[in-house]
Design a protein around this motif. Sequence first.
Motif, PDB file in Angstrom:
ATOM      1  N   PHE A 165     -59.890 -57.056 -62.191  1.00 14.97           N
ATOM      2  CA  PHE A 165     -61.200 -56.545 -62.604  1.00 14.97           C
ATOM      3  C   PHE A 165     -61.531 -55.224 -61.895  1.00 14.97           C
ATOM      4  O   PHE A 165     -61.888 -54.231 -62.539  1.00 14.97           O
ATOM      5  N   GLU A 166     -61.412 -55.217 -60.578  1.00 15.14           N
ATOM      6  CA  GLU A 166     -61.806 -54.015 -59.826  1.00 15.14           C
ATOM      7  C   GLU A 166     -60.921 -52.826 -60.178  1.00 15.14           C
ATOM      8  O   GLU A 166     -61.396 -51.705 -60.324  1.00 15.14           O
ATOM      9  N   ILE A 169     -62.079 -51.624 -63.697  1.00 17.94           N
ATOM     10  CA  ILE A 169     -63.335 -50.874 -63.850  1.00 17.94           C
ATOM     11  C   ILE A 169     -63.330 -49.575 -63.048  1.00 17.94           C
ATOM     12  O   ILE A 169     -63.886 -48.576 -63.479  1.00 17.94           O
ATOM     13  N   ARG A 170     -62.686 -49.592 -61.855  1.00 15.58           N
ATOM     14  CA  ARG A 170     -62.737 -48.381 -61.024  1.00 15.58           C
ATOM     15  C   ARG A 170     -61.616 -47.413 -61.347  1.00 15.58           C
ATOM     16  O   ARG A 170     -61.843 -46.211 -61.511  1.00 15.58           O
ATOM     17  N   SER A 300     -71.395 -58.403 -65.736  1.00 15.48           N
ATOM     18  CA  SER A 300     -70.855 -57.393 -66.646  1.00 15.48           C
ATOM     19  C   SER A 300     -70.194 -57.994 -67.896  1.00 15.48           C
ATOM     20  O   SER A 300     -69.886 -57.262 -68.838  1.00 15.48           O
ATOM     21  N   LEU A 360     -77.529 -57.188 -57.719  1.00 16.06           N
ATOM     22  CA  LEU A 360     -76.620 -56.967 -58.850  1.00 16.06           C
ATOM     23  C   LEU A 360     -77.306 -57.251 -60.184  1.00 16.06           C
ATOM     24  O   LEU A 360     -77.057 -56.577 -61.187  1.00 16.06           O
ATOM     25  N   ARG A 431     -75.641 -49.890 -53.174  1.00 13.52           N
ATOM     26  CA  ARG A 431     -75.445 -50.352 -54.556  1.00 13.52           C
ATOM     27  C   ARG A 431     -76.285 -49.543 -55.557  1.00 13.52           C
ATOM     28  O   ARG A 431     -77.383 -49.074 -55.239  1.00 13.52           O
ATOM     29  N   PRO A 432     -75.795 -49.483 -56.818  1.00 18.17           N
ATOM     30  CA  PRO A 432     -76.444 -48.642 -57.827  1.00 18.17           C
ATOM     31  C   PRO A 432     -77.422 -49.339 -58.786  1.00 18.17           C
ATOM     32  O   PRO A 432     -78.161 -48.674 -59.493  1.00 18.17           O
ATOM     33  N   GLU A 433     -77.398 -50.681 -58.888  1.00 17.35           N
ATOM     34  CA  GLU A 433     -77.988 -51.357 -60.063  1.00 17.35           C
ATOM     35  C   GLU A 433     -79.448 -51.009 -60.337  1.00 17.35           C
ATOM     36  O   GLU A 433     -79.852 -50.882 -61.502  1.00 17.35           O
ATOM     37  N   PHE A 491     -68.187 -47.063 -55.041  1.00 20.45           N
ATOM     38  CA  PHE A 491     -69.166 -47.041 -56.138  1.00 20.45           C
ATOM     39  C   PHE A 491     -70.406 -46.205 -55.811  1.00 20.45           C
ATOM     40  O   PHE A 491     -71.182 -45.892 -56.703  1.00 20.45           O
ATOM     41  N   GLU A 495     -71.210 -44.372 -59.011  1.00 21.13           N
ATOM     42  CA  GLU A 495     -72.374 -44.869 -59.737  1.00 21.13           C
ATOM     43  C   GLU A 495     -73.709 -44.380 -59.180  1.00 21.13           C
ATOM     44  O   GLU A 495     -74.492 -43.770 -59.890  1.00 21.13           O
ATOM     45  N   THR A 519     -68.899 -50.495 -66.533  1.00 24.25           N
ATOM     46  CA  THR A 519     -69.738 -51.118 -65.503  1.00 24.25           C
ATOM     47  C   THR A 519     -69.639 -50.416 -64.150  1.00 24.25           C
ATOM     48  O   THR A 519     -70.391 -50.718 -63.240  1.00 24.25           O
ATOM     49  N   GLU A 520     -68.738 -49.465 -64.026  1.00 22.15           N
ATOM     50  CA  GLU A 520     -68.635 -48.660 -62.800  1.00 22.15           C
ATOM     51  C   GLU A 520     -69.185 -47.250 -63.077  1.00 22.15           C
ATOM     52  O   GLU A 520     -68.878 -46.306 -62.378  1.00 22.15           O
TER      53      GLU A 520
END
Length: 541
Positions: A165-166, A169-170, A300, A360, A431-433, A491, A495, A519-520
Amino acid sequence: REEEERLRNKIRADHEKALEEAKEKLKKSRDEIQAEIQTEKNKVVQELKKKDSKPLPPVPLPNLIGINSGEPADPDIREKRNKIKEMMKHAWDNYRQYGWGHNELKPIARKGHSTNIFGNSQMGATIVDALDTLYIMGLHDEFREGQEWIDKNLDFSVNSEVSVFEVNIRFIGGLLAAYYLSGQEVFKIKAVQLAGKLLPAFNTPTGIPWAMVNLKSGVGRNWGWASAGSSILAEFGTLHMEFVHLSYLTGDPVYYNKVMHIRKLLQKMDRPNGLYPNYLNPRTGRWGQHHTSVGGLGDSFYEYLLKAWLMSDKMDTEARKMYDDAIEAIEKHLIRKSNGGLTFIGEWKNGHLERKMGHLTCFAGGMFALGADGSRDDKAGHYLQLGAEIAHTCHESYDRTTLKLGPEAFKFDGGVEAVAVRQNEKYYILRPEVIETYWYMWRFTHDPKYRQWGWEATQAIDKYCRVSGGFSGVKDVYSSSPTYDDVQQSFFLAETLKYLYLLFSNDDLLPLDNWVFNTEAHPLPVLHLANTTLSGNPAYR
Ligand code: DMJ
Protein backbone atom coordinates in the motif's frame (compact mmCIF):
# COMPACT_ATOMS: atom_id res chain seq x y z
CA ARG A 1 39.03 -38.11 -7.33
CA GLU A 2 38.46 -34.53 -6.25
CA GLU A 3 35.67 -34.21 -8.76
CA GLU A 4 34.03 -37.40 -7.44
CA GLU A 5 34.29 -36.13 -3.88
CA ARG A 6 32.78 -32.79 -4.88
CA LEU A 7 29.88 -34.52 -6.59
CA ARG A 8 29.28 -36.79 -3.61
CA ASN A 9 29.18 -33.74 -1.30
CA LYS A 10 26.76 -31.98 -3.56
CA ILE A 11 24.42 -34.99 -3.68
CA ARG A 12 24.57 -35.28 0.11
CA ALA A 13 23.81 -31.57 0.55
CA ASP A 14 20.89 -31.79 -1.92
CA HIS A 15 19.45 -34.74 -0.04
CA GLU A 16 19.73 -32.97 3.27
CA LYS A 17 18.06 -29.89 1.86
CA ALA A 18 15.17 -31.96 0.45
CA LEU A 19 14.80 -33.72 3.80
CA GLU A 20 14.71 -30.38 5.65
CA GLU A 21 12.09 -29.03 3.26
CA ALA A 22 9.93 -32.14 3.70
CA LYS A 23 10.20 -31.79 7.49
CA GLU A 24 9.19 -28.11 7.28
CA LYS A 25 6.16 -29.05 5.14
CA LEU A 26 5.05 -31.64 7.67
CA LYS A 27 5.09 -29.02 10.42
CA LYS A 28 2.48 -26.99 8.52
CA SER A 29 -1.25 -27.36 9.05
CA ARG A 30 -3.53 -28.84 6.39
CA ASP A 31 -4.96 -25.37 5.75
CA GLU A 32 -1.54 -23.85 5.26
CA ILE A 33 -0.48 -26.57 2.82
CA GLN A 34 -3.74 -26.16 0.90
CA ALA A 35 -3.25 -22.39 0.78
CA GLU A 36 0.26 -22.86 -0.59
CA ILE A 37 -0.96 -25.23 -3.28
CA GLN A 38 -3.70 -22.77 -4.23
CA THR A 39 -1.15 -19.93 -4.37
CA GLU A 40 1.06 -22.00 -6.67
CA LYS A 41 -1.93 -22.77 -8.90
CA ASN A 42 -2.82 -19.09 -9.08
CA LYS A 43 0.73 -18.28 -10.11
CA VAL A 44 0.55 -20.73 -13.00
CA VAL A 45 -2.86 -19.39 -14.08
CA GLN A 46 -1.49 -15.84 -13.99
CA GLU A 47 1.50 -16.82 -16.10
CA LEU A 48 -0.75 -18.50 -18.66
CA LYS A 49 -3.06 -15.50 -18.77
CA LYS A 50 -0.07 -13.24 -19.25
CA LYS A 51 1.00 -15.22 -22.29
CA ASP A 52 -2.53 -15.09 -23.72
CA SER A 53 -3.30 -11.43 -23.18
CA LYS A 54 -2.61 -9.23 -26.13
CA PRO A 55 -1.21 -5.82 -25.32
CA LEU A 56 -3.65 -2.99 -25.76
CA PRO A 57 -2.99 -0.30 -28.33
CA PRO A 58 -1.14 2.73 -26.96
CA VAL A 59 -3.40 5.50 -25.78
CA PRO A 60 -3.01 9.23 -26.21
CA LEU A 61 -1.83 11.20 -23.18
CA PRO A 62 -4.78 12.88 -21.50
CA ASN A 63 -5.22 16.60 -21.77
CA LEU A 64 -3.06 18.09 -19.03
CA ILE A 65 -4.71 21.28 -17.89
CA GLY A 66 -3.60 23.70 -15.19
CA ILE A 67 -0.17 22.44 -14.22
CA ASN A 68 1.45 25.82 -13.81
CA SER A 69 0.81 29.10 -12.10
CA GLY A 70 -2.37 29.56 -10.03
CA GLU A 71 -0.77 32.84 -8.89
CA PRO A 72 -3.31 34.78 -6.82
CA ALA A 73 -3.87 38.47 -7.60
CA ASP A 74 -4.42 39.47 -3.97
CA PRO A 75 -1.02 40.45 -2.50
CA ASP A 76 -1.93 39.13 0.97
CA ILE A 77 -2.80 35.69 -0.43
CA ARG A 78 0.33 35.77 -2.59
CA GLU A 79 2.46 36.44 0.46
CA LYS A 80 0.90 33.52 2.31
CA ARG A 81 1.47 31.26 -0.66
CA ASN A 82 5.11 32.35 -0.80
CA LYS A 83 5.50 31.57 2.88
CA ILE A 84 4.28 28.00 2.25
CA LYS A 85 6.73 27.69 -0.64
CA GLU A 86 9.50 28.84 1.68
CA MET A 87 8.50 26.11 4.17
CA MET A 88 8.72 23.54 1.39
CA LYS A 89 12.18 24.79 0.55
CA HIS A 90 13.24 24.54 4.20
CA ALA A 91 11.94 20.94 4.42
CA TRP A 92 13.56 19.96 1.12
CA ASP A 93 16.92 21.71 1.62
CA ASN A 94 17.44 20.06 4.99
CA TYR A 95 16.47 16.66 3.68
CA ARG A 96 18.82 17.34 0.76
CA GLN A 97 21.65 18.20 3.14
CA TYR A 98 21.20 15.63 5.90
CA GLY A 99 19.00 12.81 4.62
CA TRP A 100 19.57 12.64 0.87
CA GLY A 101 18.67 9.20 -0.51
CA HIS A 102 17.29 8.01 2.84
CA ASN A 103 13.55 7.60 3.06
CA GLU A 104 12.93 10.40 5.50
CA LEU A 105 14.79 12.93 7.65
CA LYS A 106 15.45 13.22 11.36
CA PRO A 107 15.51 17.03 11.54
CA ILE A 108 16.99 17.24 15.04
CA ALA A 109 19.60 14.50 14.83
CA ARG A 110 20.16 15.73 11.25
CA LYS A 111 20.39 12.34 9.64
CA GLY A 112 18.35 9.90 7.59
CA HIS A 113 15.30 8.10 8.97
CA SER A 114 13.17 5.17 7.87
CA THR A 115 10.40 2.86 9.06
CA ASN A 116 9.47 -0.71 8.22
CA ILE A 117 6.89 0.36 5.62
CA PHE A 118 9.77 1.24 3.29
CA GLY A 119 11.71 -1.96 4.00
CA ASN A 120 15.39 -1.88 4.85
CA SER A 121 16.62 -0.12 1.78
CA GLN A 122 17.25 3.55 0.99
CA MET A 123 14.57 4.29 -1.57
CA GLY A 124 14.52 8.08 -1.31
CA ALA A 125 10.82 8.14 -0.29
CA THR A 126 10.93 11.88 0.42
CA ILE A 127 12.33 12.62 -3.04
CA VAL A 128 9.64 10.64 -4.84
CA ASP A 129 6.85 11.93 -2.60
CA ALA A 130 7.94 15.57 -2.95
CA LEU A 131 8.45 15.77 -6.72
CA ASP A 132 5.02 16.99 -7.81
CA THR A 133 4.84 19.54 -4.98
CA LEU A 134 8.21 20.93 -6.11
CA TYR A 135 6.90 21.02 -9.66
CA ILE A 136 3.72 22.97 -9.00
CA MET A 137 5.58 25.39 -6.72
CA GLY A 138 7.98 26.13 -9.55
CA LEU A 139 11.00 24.74 -7.64
CA HIS A 140 12.46 23.37 -10.86
CA ASP A 141 16.12 23.05 -9.82
CA GLU A 142 15.06 20.95 -6.86
CA PHE A 143 12.79 18.90 -9.12
CA ARG A 144 15.69 18.22 -11.49
CA GLU A 145 17.94 17.16 -8.62
CA GLY A 146 15.27 14.71 -7.53
CA GLN A 147 14.87 13.41 -11.06
CA GLU A 148 18.60 12.86 -11.36
CA TRP A 149 18.71 10.90 -8.12
CA ILE A 150 15.81 8.73 -9.25
CA ASP A 151 17.37 8.13 -12.64
CA LYS A 152 20.72 7.07 -11.17
CA ASN A 153 19.87 5.51 -7.83
CA LEU A 154 16.30 4.32 -7.50
CA ASP A 155 16.63 0.57 -7.77
CA PHE A 156 13.93 -1.95 -6.92
CA SER A 157 16.00 -5.13 -7.25
CA VAL A 158 16.67 -5.14 -3.55
CA ASN A 159 16.15 -7.78 -0.92
CA SER A 160 13.72 -5.65 1.02
CA GLU A 161 10.23 -6.27 2.37
CA VAL A 162 7.98 -3.26 1.78
CA SER A 163 4.35 -2.32 2.38
CA VAL A 164 2.44 -2.80 -0.88
CA PHE A 165 0.00 0.00 0.00
CA GLU A 166 2.61 2.56 1.04
CA VAL A 167 4.83 1.87 -1.93
CA ASN A 168 1.83 2.15 -4.21
CA ILE A 169 0.47 5.45 -2.89
CA ARG A 170 3.82 7.18 -2.31
CA PHE A 171 6.11 5.75 -4.98
CA ILE A 172 3.88 4.63 -7.84
CA GLY A 173 1.49 7.55 -7.23
CA GLY A 174 4.41 9.99 -6.90
CA LEU A 175 6.19 8.71 -10.00
CA LEU A 176 3.04 8.72 -12.13
CA ALA A 177 2.17 12.28 -11.09
CA ALA A 178 5.74 13.41 -11.80
CA TYR A 179 5.49 11.74 -15.20
CA TYR A 180 2.23 13.42 -16.13
CA LEU A 181 3.38 16.84 -14.94
CA SER A 182 6.83 16.83 -16.47
CA GLY A 183 6.50 14.34 -19.34
CA GLN A 184 9.84 12.77 -18.33
CA GLU A 185 9.86 9.10 -19.37
CA VAL A 186 12.11 8.03 -16.51
CA PHE A 187 9.26 8.38 -14.03
CA LYS A 188 6.94 6.18 -16.05
CA ILE A 189 9.63 3.55 -16.52
CA LYS A 190 10.40 3.44 -12.79
CA ALA A 191 6.71 3.29 -11.89
CA VAL A 192 6.18 0.30 -14.18
CA GLN A 193 9.31 -1.46 -12.92
CA LEU A 194 8.17 -1.04 -9.35
CA ALA A 195 4.62 -2.16 -10.10
CA GLY A 196 6.07 -5.36 -11.57
CA LYS A 197 7.77 -5.99 -8.23
CA LEU A 198 4.48 -5.61 -6.37
CA LEU A 199 2.53 -8.08 -8.53
CA PRO A 200 3.69 -11.23 -6.66
CA ALA A 201 1.85 -9.86 -3.61
CA PHE A 202 -1.38 -10.81 -5.40
CA ASN A 203 -0.46 -14.49 -5.55
CA THR A 204 -2.76 -15.53 -2.73
CA PRO A 205 -5.59 -18.07 -2.80
CA THR A 206 -8.15 -15.26 -3.20
CA GLY A 207 -6.20 -12.65 -5.15
CA ILE A 208 -6.48 -10.25 -2.19
CA PRO A 209 -2.85 -9.10 -1.89
CA TRP A 210 -0.57 -9.51 1.08
CA ALA A 211 0.23 -6.37 3.05
CA MET A 212 3.97 -6.78 2.50
CA VAL A 213 6.10 -8.18 -0.26
CA ASN A 214 9.80 -8.82 -0.62
CA LEU A 215 10.84 -6.92 -3.74
CA LYS A 216 13.46 -9.49 -4.63
CA SER A 217 11.93 -12.86 -3.77
CA GLY A 218 8.28 -11.86 -4.28
CA VAL A 219 7.36 -13.58 -1.02
CA GLY A 220 4.41 -11.89 0.66
CA ARG A 221 2.92 -11.92 4.15
CA ASN A 222 0.63 -9.94 6.40
CA TRP A 223 1.21 -7.74 9.40
CA GLY A 224 1.51 -9.76 12.59
CA TRP A 225 -0.88 -7.39 14.39
CA ALA A 226 -3.77 -7.72 11.91
CA SER A 227 -6.82 -9.69 13.04
CA ALA A 228 -6.53 -13.41 12.19
CA GLY A 229 -3.88 -13.11 9.49
CA SER A 230 -6.00 -10.61 7.56
CA SER A 231 -5.14 -8.09 4.88
CA ILE A 232 -6.35 -4.52 5.56
CA LEU A 233 -9.24 -2.90 3.69
CA ALA A 234 -7.54 0.49 3.37
CA GLU A 235 -4.45 -1.24 1.98
CA PHE A 236 -5.76 -3.67 -0.64
CA GLY A 237 -8.59 -1.20 -1.37
CA THR A 238 -6.22 1.66 -2.21
CA LEU A 239 -4.57 0.45 -5.37
CA HIS A 240 -7.22 1.15 -7.96
CA MET A 241 -6.27 4.61 -9.22
CA GLU A 242 -2.60 3.87 -9.71
CA PHE A 243 -3.18 0.43 -11.22
CA VAL A 244 -5.73 1.72 -13.75
CA HIS A 245 -3.20 4.36 -14.81
CA LEU A 246 -0.50 1.71 -15.15
CA SER A 247 -2.69 -0.31 -17.51
CA TYR A 248 -3.61 2.85 -19.38
CA LEU A 249 0.01 3.86 -19.87
CA THR A 250 1.46 0.44 -20.65
CA GLY A 251 -1.40 -1.12 -22.54
CA ASP A 252 -1.01 -4.14 -20.26
CA PRO A 253 -4.29 -5.11 -18.58
CA VAL A 254 -2.58 -7.05 -15.79
CA TYR A 255 -2.76 -4.17 -13.27
CA TYR A 256 -6.35 -3.34 -14.10
CA ASN A 257 -7.37 -6.99 -13.79
CA LYS A 258 -5.81 -7.26 -10.32
CA VAL A 259 -7.78 -4.36 -8.88
CA MET A 260 -11.01 -5.24 -10.63
CA HIS A 261 -10.72 -8.74 -9.20
CA ILE A 262 -10.54 -7.23 -5.69
CA ARG A 263 -13.59 -5.09 -6.39
CA LYS A 264 -15.64 -8.02 -7.72
CA LEU A 265 -14.76 -10.12 -4.72
CA LEU A 266 -15.79 -7.36 -2.30
CA GLN A 267 -19.02 -6.81 -4.18
CA LYS A 268 -20.06 -10.41 -3.70
CA MET A 269 -19.49 -10.46 0.06
CA ASP A 270 -22.07 -9.98 2.78
CA ARG A 271 -21.53 -6.84 4.77
CA PRO A 272 -22.69 -6.62 8.38
CA ASN A 273 -25.13 -3.66 8.51
CA GLY A 274 -23.95 -2.71 5.04
CA LEU A 275 -20.54 -1.84 6.53
CA TYR A 276 -17.18 -3.09 5.25
CA PRO A 277 -15.06 -4.59 8.05
CA ASN A 278 -11.42 -3.49 8.03
CA TYR A 279 -10.01 -7.03 7.96
CA LEU A 280 -10.23 -9.67 5.23
CA ASN A 281 -8.34 -12.94 5.24
CA PRO A 282 -6.56 -13.46 1.88
CA ARG A 283 -6.42 -17.23 2.32
CA THR A 284 -10.06 -17.88 3.17
CA GLY A 285 -11.73 -14.80 1.71
CA ARG A 286 -13.58 -14.27 5.00
CA TRP A 287 -13.87 -11.09 7.05
CA GLY A 288 -11.75 -10.87 10.21
CA GLN A 289 -12.82 -8.83 13.21
CA HIS A 290 -15.94 -6.70 12.60
CA HIS A 291 -14.30 -3.34 13.01
CA THR A 292 -15.29 -0.56 10.60
CA SER A 293 -13.53 2.76 10.39
CA VAL A 294 -13.43 5.80 8.12
CA GLY A 295 -10.05 6.55 9.70
CA GLY A 296 -7.01 4.27 9.87
CA LEU A 297 -7.47 0.78 8.32
CA GLY A 298 -10.57 1.78 6.32
CA ASP A 299 -10.27 5.38 5.11
CA SER A 300 -8.85 5.43 1.61
CA PHE A 301 -10.87 2.40 0.44
CA TYR A 302 -13.97 4.65 0.41
CA GLU A 303 -11.95 7.50 -1.07
CA TYR A 304 -10.81 5.30 -3.97
CA LEU A 305 -14.35 4.16 -4.81
CA LEU A 306 -15.35 7.77 -5.31
CA LYS A 307 -12.14 8.64 -7.11
CA ALA A 308 -12.36 5.61 -9.42
CA TRP A 309 -15.63 7.07 -10.64
CA LEU A 310 -14.23 10.60 -11.00
CA MET A 311 -11.06 9.38 -12.66
CA SER A 312 -13.04 7.47 -15.27
CA ASP A 313 -14.78 10.68 -16.30
CA LYS A 314 -17.78 9.41 -14.30
CA MET A 315 -18.12 6.31 -16.51
CA ASP A 316 -17.31 3.78 -13.79
CA THR A 317 -20.78 3.86 -12.28
CA GLU A 318 -20.18 0.56 -10.50
CA ALA A 319 -17.62 2.31 -8.27
CA ARG A 320 -19.99 5.21 -7.66
CA LYS A 321 -22.72 2.82 -6.57
CA MET A 322 -20.39 1.04 -4.17
CA TYR A 323 -19.37 4.43 -2.75
CA ASP A 324 -22.98 5.58 -2.34
CA ASP A 325 -23.98 2.32 -0.62
CA ALA A 326 -20.99 2.43 1.72
CA ILE A 327 -21.50 6.09 2.64
CA GLU A 328 -25.18 5.55 3.38
CA ALA A 329 -24.31 2.73 5.82
CA ILE A 330 -21.58 4.88 7.38
CA GLU A 331 -23.95 7.78 7.87
CA LYS A 332 -26.52 5.52 9.45
CA HIS A 333 -24.22 3.69 11.83
CA LEU A 334 -21.12 5.81 12.44
CA ILE A 335 -21.97 9.51 12.10
CA ARG A 336 -23.44 11.23 15.15
CA LYS A 337 -23.81 14.68 16.68
CA SER A 338 -22.18 15.31 20.07
CA ASN A 339 -24.04 16.99 22.94
CA GLY A 340 -22.23 20.19 22.04
CA GLY A 341 -23.48 19.95 18.44
CA LEU A 342 -20.31 18.69 16.75
CA THR A 343 -20.79 16.15 13.96
CA PHE A 344 -18.30 13.31 14.30
CA ILE A 345 -17.54 9.95 12.68
CA GLY A 346 -17.04 7.18 15.22
CA GLU A 347 -15.77 3.64 14.81
CA TRP A 348 -17.83 0.45 14.78
CA LYS A 349 -16.37 -2.32 16.91
CA ASN A 350 -18.28 -5.59 17.20
CA GLY A 351 -21.73 -4.05 17.32
CA HIS A 352 -20.74 -1.03 19.38
CA LEU A 353 -20.06 2.57 18.36
CA GLU A 354 -16.85 4.00 19.78
CA ARG A 355 -17.30 7.78 20.07
CA LYS A 356 -13.77 8.55 18.98
CA MET A 357 -12.53 10.17 15.79
CA GLY A 358 -9.01 10.01 14.36
CA HIS A 359 -7.07 12.81 12.70
CA LEU A 360 -6.98 10.46 9.69
CA THR A 361 -10.81 10.44 9.61
CA CYS A 362 -10.84 14.20 9.03
CA PHE A 363 -10.08 13.65 5.33
CA ALA A 364 -13.72 12.53 5.01
CA GLY A 365 -14.98 16.13 5.09
CA GLY A 366 -13.23 16.72 1.77
CA MET A 367 -14.41 13.38 0.43
CA PHE A 368 -18.08 14.14 1.18
CA ALA A 369 -17.76 17.50 -0.56
CA LEU A 370 -16.00 15.94 -3.55
CA GLY A 371 -18.71 13.29 -3.84
CA ALA A 372 -21.63 15.71 -3.40
CA ASP A 373 -22.04 16.30 -7.11
CA GLY A 374 -23.51 13.14 -8.61
CA SER A 375 -24.81 11.79 -5.31
CA ARG A 376 -27.81 9.47 -5.16
CA ASP A 377 -31.24 11.16 -4.91
CA ASP A 378 -29.53 14.44 -5.70
CA LYS A 379 -28.38 15.01 -2.12
CA ALA A 380 -25.52 17.31 -3.15
CA GLY A 381 -26.51 19.99 -0.63
CA HIS A 382 -26.65 17.43 2.14
CA TYR A 383 -23.15 16.07 1.46
CA LEU A 384 -21.62 19.51 1.10
CA GLN A 385 -23.16 20.39 4.45
CA LEU A 386 -21.81 17.16 5.97
CA GLY A 387 -18.35 18.03 4.64
CA ALA A 388 -18.63 21.48 6.22
CA GLU A 389 -19.65 19.97 9.57
CA ILE A 390 -16.71 17.55 9.59
CA ALA A 391 -14.36 20.42 8.66
CA HIS A 392 -15.76 22.42 11.58
CA THR A 393 -15.36 19.51 14.04
CA CYS A 394 -11.79 18.92 12.92
CA HIS A 395 -11.00 22.61 13.20
CA GLU A 396 -12.35 22.46 16.77
CA SER A 397 -9.98 19.58 17.49
CA TYR A 398 -7.13 21.94 16.54
CA ASP A 399 -8.56 24.99 18.25
CA ARG A 400 -9.02 23.23 21.61
CA THR A 401 -5.30 22.50 21.96
CA THR A 402 -2.48 24.68 23.27
CA LEU A 403 -0.47 24.52 20.05
CA LYS A 404 -3.48 24.90 17.70
CA LEU A 405 -2.46 21.65 16.06
CA GLY A 406 -4.76 18.62 16.05
CA PRO A 407 -4.22 15.46 18.12
CA GLU A 408 -4.02 12.01 16.56
CA ALA A 409 -7.44 11.04 17.99
CA PHE A 410 -10.15 12.82 19.95
CA LYS A 411 -13.24 11.77 21.89
CA PHE A 412 -16.87 12.72 22.28
CA ASP A 413 -17.62 10.95 25.51
CA GLY A 414 -18.09 11.62 29.20
CA GLY A 415 -18.22 15.40 28.86
CA VAL A 416 -15.24 15.50 26.49
CA GLU A 417 -15.70 17.06 23.04
CA ALA A 418 -13.07 16.95 20.28
CA VAL A 419 -10.23 16.53 22.78
CA ALA A 420 -7.68 13.72 23.13
CA VAL A 421 -7.88 11.85 26.40
CA ARG A 422 -5.08 9.33 26.33
CA GLN A 423 -1.48 10.50 26.38
CA ASN A 424 -0.62 8.35 23.37
CA GLU A 425 -3.24 10.12 21.25
CA LYS A 426 -1.99 13.65 21.83
CA TYR A 427 0.69 13.78 19.17
CA TYR A 428 0.72 15.61 15.82
CA ILE A 429 3.00 14.14 13.16
CA LEU A 430 2.63 16.75 10.40
CA ARG A 431 -0.44 14.99 9.01
CA PRO A 432 -2.43 16.55 6.14
CA GLU A 433 -6.06 15.36 6.53
CA VAL A 434 -7.56 18.44 8.18
CA ILE A 435 -5.88 20.80 5.72
CA GLU A 436 -6.93 18.51 2.86
CA THR A 437 -10.56 18.97 3.93
CA TYR A 438 -10.12 22.76 4.23
CA TRP A 439 -8.84 22.81 0.67
CA TYR A 440 -11.69 20.78 -0.82
CA MET A 441 -14.22 22.88 1.12
CA TRP A 442 -12.53 26.02 -0.16
CA ARG A 443 -12.71 24.84 -3.77
CA PHE A 444 -16.40 24.02 -3.46
CA THR A 445 -17.62 26.96 -1.36
CA HIS A 446 -14.99 29.75 -1.43
CA ASP A 447 -15.93 30.48 2.15
CA PRO A 448 -12.97 32.56 3.43
CA LYS A 449 -12.99 30.77 6.77
CA TYR A 450 -11.23 27.80 5.15
CA ARG A 451 -8.28 29.97 4.15
CA GLN A 452 -8.28 31.48 7.61
CA TRP A 453 -8.19 28.01 9.22
CA GLY A 454 -5.49 26.90 6.81
CA TRP A 455 -3.43 29.92 7.72
CA GLU A 456 -3.84 29.21 11.45
CA ALA A 457 -2.48 25.70 10.83
CA THR A 458 0.40 27.05 8.71
CA GLN A 459 1.45 29.42 11.48
CA ALA A 460 1.20 26.75 14.15
CA ILE A 461 3.30 24.31 12.10
CA ASP A 462 5.89 27.01 11.44
CA LYS A 463 6.00 28.01 15.10
CA TYR A 464 5.96 24.63 16.83
CA CYS A 465 7.18 22.07 14.30
CA ARG A 466 9.91 24.03 12.53
CA VAL A 467 13.46 23.45 13.71
CA SER A 468 16.68 24.53 12.08
CA GLY A 469 17.09 21.07 10.50
CA GLY A 470 13.61 20.83 8.95
CA PHE A 471 10.15 20.12 10.41
CA SER A 472 9.35 17.67 13.18
CA GLY A 473 6.20 16.16 14.67
CA VAL A 474 5.36 17.02 18.29
CA LYS A 475 4.44 14.58 21.04
CA ASP A 476 1.78 16.56 22.90
CA VAL A 477 -0.33 19.31 21.35
CA TYR A 478 -1.72 20.26 24.78
CA SER A 479 1.68 21.05 26.26
CA SER A 480 3.14 24.55 26.02
CA SER A 481 6.65 23.12 25.91
CA PRO A 482 6.25 20.26 23.45
CA THR A 483 8.89 17.67 22.73
CA TYR A 484 9.72 16.66 19.20
CA ASP A 485 9.42 13.19 17.69
CA ASP A 486 12.32 14.03 15.37
CA VAL A 487 10.72 12.77 12.14
CA GLN A 488 10.01 14.77 9.01
CA GLN A 489 7.41 12.54 7.38
CA SER A 490 7.53 12.27 3.59
CA PHE A 491 3.78 13.02 3.43
CA PHE A 492 4.48 16.46 4.91
CA LEU A 493 6.09 17.42 1.58
CA ALA A 494 3.73 15.35 -0.58
CA GLU A 495 0.47 16.37 1.04
CA THR A 496 0.43 18.89 3.89
CA LEU A 497 2.45 21.56 2.10
CA LYS A 498 0.82 20.82 -1.27
CA TYR A 499 -2.72 21.21 0.06
CA LEU A 500 -1.72 24.42 1.86
CA TYR A 501 -0.17 25.78 -1.31
CA LEU A 502 -3.27 24.91 -3.33
CA LEU A 503 -5.49 26.52 -0.68
CA PHE A 504 -3.71 29.83 -1.36
CA SER A 505 -3.62 29.39 -5.15
CA ASN A 506 -6.25 30.11 -7.76
CA ASP A 507 -8.56 27.25 -8.72
CA ASP A 508 -7.01 27.00 -12.18
CA LEU A 509 -3.99 25.22 -10.67
CA LEU A 510 -4.86 21.51 -10.91
CA PRO A 511 -8.60 21.97 -11.47
CA LEU A 512 -10.73 19.19 -10.01
CA ASP A 513 -12.56 18.62 -13.29
CA ASN A 514 -9.31 17.42 -14.82
CA TRP A 515 -7.28 15.98 -11.94
CA VAL A 516 -7.97 13.46 -9.22
CA PHE A 517 -5.61 13.33 -6.25
CA ASN A 518 -4.55 9.95 -4.98
CA THR A 519 -4.58 9.40 -1.22
CA GLU A 520 -1.02 10.75 -0.93
CA ALA A 521 -2.08 13.95 -2.77
CA HIS A 522 -0.46 12.94 -6.06
CA PRO A 523 -2.56 14.36 -8.91
CA LEU A 524 -3.51 11.97 -11.71
CA PRO A 525 -5.42 13.15 -14.77
CA VAL A 526 -9.02 12.14 -15.48
CA LEU A 527 -8.98 9.46 -18.16
CA HIS A 528 -11.44 9.73 -20.99
CA LEU A 529 -11.81 6.06 -21.61
CA ALA A 530 -14.87 6.06 -23.82
CA ASN A 531 -12.90 4.69 -26.79
CA THR A 532 -10.47 2.55 -24.81
CA THR A 533 -11.04 -0.85 -23.26
CA LEU A 534 -8.88 -1.69 -20.28
CA SER A 535 -10.23 -5.20 -19.98
CA GLY A 536 -13.69 -5.52 -21.35
CA ASN A 537 -15.29 -3.99 -18.26
CA PRO A 538 -18.62 -2.49 -19.36
CA ALA A 539 -18.06 0.47 -17.06
CA TYR A 540 -15.19 1.51 -19.29
CA ARG A 541 -16.71 0.76 -22.64
C1 DMJ B 1 -0.61 9.37 4.08
O1 DMJ B 1 0.37 8.46 3.74
C2 DMJ B 1 -1.86 9.13 3.28
O2 DMJ B 1 -2.67 10.27 3.32
C3 DMJ B 1 -2.65 7.95 3.77
O3 DMJ B 1 -3.88 7.82 3.09
C4 DMJ B 1 -2.93 8.09 5.24
N1 DMJ B 1 -1.77 8.42 6.02
C5 DMJ B 1 -0.81 9.37 5.56
C6 DMJ B 1 -0.97 10.78 6.08
O4 DMJ B 1 -1.43 10.94 7.33
